[in-house]
Enzyme design. Structure first.
Site, PDB file in Angstrom:
ATOM      1  CD1 TRP A 136      -9.248  -3.918   7.593  1.00 14.34           C
ATOM      2  CD2 TRP A 136      -8.690  -5.904   6.718  1.00 14.34           C
ATOM      3  NE1 TRP A 136      -8.842  -3.708   6.296  1.00 14.34           N
ATOM      4  CE2 TRP A 136      -8.492  -4.909   5.741  1.00 14.34           C
ATOM      5  CE3 TRP A 136      -8.399  -7.233   6.406  1.00 14.34           C
ATOM      6  CZ2 TRP A 136      -8.035  -5.208   4.451  1.00 14.34           C
ATOM      7  CZ3 TRP A 136      -7.935  -7.529   5.134  1.00 14.34           C
ATOM      8  CH2 TRP A 136      -7.753  -6.516   4.169  1.00 14.34           C
ATOM      9  CG  ASP A 217      -4.320 -10.123   8.950  1.00 13.95           C
ATOM     10  OD1 ASP A 217      -3.233  -9.833   8.410  1.00 13.95           O
ATOM     11  OD2 ASP A 217      -5.381  -9.512   8.711  1.00 13.95           O
ATOM     12  CE  LYS A 253      -1.790  -1.603   6.401  1.00 15.66           C
ATOM     13  NZ  LYS A 253      -2.972  -0.810   6.405  1.00 15.66           N
TER      14      LYS A 253
HETATM   15  N1  KET Z   1      -5.014  -7.221   7.610  1.00 13.94           N
HETATM   16  C1  KET Z   1      -5.347  -6.165   8.364  1.00 13.94           C
HETATM   17  C2  KET Z   1      -5.675  -6.380   9.796  1.00 13.94           C
HETATM   18  C3  KET Z   1      -5.374  -4.895   7.788  1.00 13.94           C
HETATM   19  O1  KET Z   1      -5.678  -3.883   8.572  1.00 13.94           O
HETATM   20  C4  KET Z   1      -5.075  -4.723   6.427  1.00 13.94           C
HETATM   21  C5  KET Z   1      -5.164  -3.399   5.814  1.00 13.94           C
HETATM   22  C6  KET Z   1      -4.712  -5.868   5.697  1.00 13.94           C
HETATM   23  C7  KET Z   1      -4.716  -7.100   6.315  1.00 13.94           C
HETATM   24  C8  KET Z   1      -4.379  -5.860   4.256  1.00 13.94           C
HETATM   25  O2  KET Z   1      -3.460  -4.978   3.806  1.00 13.94           O
HETATM   26  P1  KET Z   1      -2.722  -5.189   2.402  1.00 13.94           P
HETATM   27  O3  KET Z   1      -2.605  -3.825   1.852  1.00 13.94           O
HETATM   28  O4  KET Z   1      -3.538  -6.105   1.559  1.00 13.94           O
HETATM   29  O5  KET Z   1      -1.411  -5.793   2.756  1.00 13.94           O
HETATM   30  N2  KET Z   1      -5.772  -2.431   6.363  1.00 13.94           N
HETATM   31  C9  KET Z   1      -5.854  -1.029   5.932  1.00 13.94           C
HETATM   32  C10 KET Z   1      -6.073  -0.809   4.486  1.00 13.94           C
HETATM   33  C11 KET Z   1      -7.277  -1.479   3.904  1.00 13.94           C
HETATM   34  O6  KET Z   1      -8.361  -1.476   4.494  1.00 13.94           O
HETATM   35  O7  KET Z   1      -7.111  -2.015   2.798  1.00 13.94           O
HETATM   36  C12 KET Z   1      -6.904  -0.331   6.799  1.00 13.94           C
HETATM   37  O8  KET Z   1      -7.568  -0.980   7.626  1.00 13.94           O
HETATM   38  O9  KET Z   1      -7.050   0.894   6.672  1.00 13.94           O
END
Ligand code: KET
Length: 407
Positions: A136, A217, A253
Site C-alpha cells: 500500500w 496491517d 472496509k
Molecule cells: N492498510 C491497507 C493495506 C490499506 O489498503 C488501507 C487503505 C489502509 C491500511 C488504511 O485504511 P483506513 O481508511 O485508514 O482504515 N487503502 C485504501 C484507501 C486508501 O488508500 O486510503 C486503498 O488502497 O485504496
C-alpha cells in the site's frame, strides 16, 4: 501578487497516487466514467453502501439517551477496544485472557499504523521496518515520517503473478535481528496475493527464530474469504506461540465505516505488566497528536460487536460484499476470455480481496483513462469492489483495446 506571500516558495505537491484518482474521476464529465481506484465498496448499482446493521446501530445510539458526547479517554472507548482485540485475536485468545494485550482506539487503519510506528520509533531498539514490494503506497510514508528506516522484502513475482516465497524468505532471513516486519494480515494490497497457511507457518518460524517483530496491517478482515475468523488465522498463529506483535485494525472496509475513521492498534506483550507500561506510553504518543479519538464510529462498532444478533447480521452483510467481489472476478475473467483478449487472465480469479493486480502497465492505464474514462491507480490495480455487472463490458472493452494497442 504571489511574491508578497510568505508562502511564495511553496511548490505544488502532486496528488496522492490513490486518493488523487478520485479527484480526477470527480472532474470527468463523461456519463461512462468508472472509478476503480480507491478501495471502497460499491453496490451493483455503483453506489456506496451503508450496511443495514450500521443503520440499526446508529438508530439504537440515537434513541439511547444515556449516549453523551463527552471526550473519550486518550485510549478511546473501552468496550470498543476489548471487542476489537477479540475480533482479531479470537474470543478464546490466551493473550487476551492473560491481560497482556493493550488496545487503543485510533483513527482507522492509517492512524493505528502511525501510532504504532511512533511508539516503536521512541521505544523499540531496532528502528528498521521491512515492508513488502509492492505494498500500500502510504506504508513507506507513514513509517518514514514516524522516524523508522524503511527497507523492503520481496513479495510479488510479476512472472507468476503469485508470491515470491523464496525471495521473501531470503530477504527476511537476511534482515537484522529484531527488525520490524510489516505483514498484510490478509488480502494483500495491491497484489491480492496471500501466503498459504503453510507458508505463514514458515514465515512465523523464520521470524521468531530471528526475533523479527511482526506488525500486522489488518485492513480487510472478512474481505478475503468472507469469514472473519478465517481471515484472522495468520495473526492468530503468531499470537498462539506466545510471542509479541502489533496489529493495526481498520473498520473502514469490513463495516463500511470509511469516513468515520475508526480502527484500533493492539500490542501483544509478554506480560500484563509490560502491556500496561506500553499502554501508558501510547497515551503519551496520542495526547499531543489528536488528544483522544472520535466517539461516534467506535460506538457503532461496539454496539454491533457486543450484540450477538447484530454481530451475526454483520457477518451476513460482510459475506455478501465479499461474494459480490468474487462474482465480479468471475464475470470479468469470463468476459475477457469470451472476447479472446490476448494474455492469461486467470490471476483475476485467483487473487484475493478487494483488488486485482492486473499486470496492465502505466501506459495502458493512461490509455484506458483517456479513451474509456476508467480510473485506476497507475500500477494497474483495479478495485473489484467498484465494478458491477453493468460495467464489466465497458472495462473488458477497455482492457482489450489497451493490451491490443500496447501489447
Ligand atoms: N492498510 C491497507 C493495506 C490499506 O489498503 C488501507 C487503505 C489502509 C491500511 C488504511 O485504511 P483506513 O481508511 O485508514 O482504515 N487503502 C485504501 C484507501 C486508501 O488508500 O486510503 C486503498 O488502497 O485504496
Amino acid at each position: 501578487m504571489d511574491s508578497d506571500s510568505v508562502f511564495a516558495s511553496v511548490v505544488r505537491a502532486p496528488e496522492d497516487p490513490i486518493l488523487g484518482v478520485t479527484v480526477a474521476y470527480n472532474k470527468d464529465t463523461s456519463p461512462n466514467k468508472l472509478n476503480l481506484g480507491v478501495g471502497a465498496y460499491r453496490t451493483e448499482e455503483g453506489k456506496p453502501l451503508v450496511l443495514n446493521v450500521v443503520r440499526k446501530a446508529e438508530q439504537h445510539l440515537v434513541n439511547d439517551k444515556s449516549q453523551i458526547k463527552e471526550y473519550l479517554p486518550i485510549v478511546g472507548l473501552a468496550d470498543f477496544n476489548k471487542l476489537s482485540a477479540k475480533l482479531i485475536f479470537g474470543a478464546d485468545s490466551p493473550a487476551i485472557q492473560q491481560n497482556r494485550v493493550t488496545t487503543v482506539q485510533c483513527l482507522s487503519g492509517t492512524g493505528s499504523l502511525r501510532v504504532g510506528a511512533e511508539f516503536l520509533a521512541k521505544h523499540y531498539h531496532q528502528r528498521t521496518i521491512y515492508i513488502p514490494t509492492p505494498t500500500w503506497g502510504n506504508h513507506p510514508k507513514i513509517f518514514n515520517l514516524a522516524g523508522l528506516s524503511v527497507k523492503t522484502y520481496r513479495y510479488y513475482d510479476p512472472a507468476t503473478r503469485g508470491l515470491n516465497f523464496q525471495g521473501l524468505l531470503e530477504d527476511l532471513g537476511a534482515a537484522p535481528s529484531g527488525a520490524i516486519v510489516l505483514l498484510h494480515a490478509c488480502a494483500h494490497n495491491p497484489t491480492g496475493v496471500d501466503p498459504t497457511l503453510a507458508q505463514w507457518e514458515q514465515i512465523r518460524q523464520l521470524m521468531r527464530s530471528k526475533g523479527l517483530l511482526p506488525f500486522f496491517d489488518s485492513a480487510y478482515q472478512g474481505f478475503a474469504s468472507g469469514n472473519l475468523d478465517a481471515d484472522a488465522q495468520p495473526v492468530r498463529t503468531f499470537v498462539a506461540d506466545g510471542g509479541e506483535c502489533l496489529a493495526a485494525q481498520s473498520y473502514a472496509k469490513n463495516m463500511g465505516l470509511y469516513g468515520e475513521r475508526v480502527g484500533a492498534l493492539s500490542i501483544v506483550c509478554k506480560t500484563q505488566d509490560v502491556a500496561s507500561r506500553v499502554e501508558s506510553q501510547l497515551k503519551l504518543v496520542i495526547r499531543p497528536m489528536y488528544s483522544n479519538p472520535p466517539i461516534h464510529g467506535a460506538s457503532i462498532v461496539a454496539t454491533i460487536l457486543k450484540d450477538s444478533n447484530m454481530y451475526n447480521e454483520w457477518t451476513v452483510e460482510l459475506k455478501a460484499m465479499a461474494d459480490r467481489i468474487i462474482s465480479m472476478r468471475q464475470q470479468l475473467y469470463d468476459a475477457l476470455s469470451a472476447k479472446g483478449t490476448p494474455g492469461d487472465w486467470s490471476h483475476i480469479i485467483k487473487q484475493i480481496g478487494m483488488f486485482t493486480f492486473t499486470g496492465l502497465n502505466s501506459e495502458q492505464v493512461a490509455f484506458m483513462t483517456k479513451e474509456y474514462h476508467i480510473y485506476m491507480t497507475s500500477d494497474g490495480r483495479i478495485s473489484m469492489a467498484g465494478l458491477s455487472s453493468r460495467t464489466v463490458p465497458h472495462l473488458t472493452d477497455a482492457i482489450h483495446a489497451a493490451v491490443t494497442r500496447f501489447g
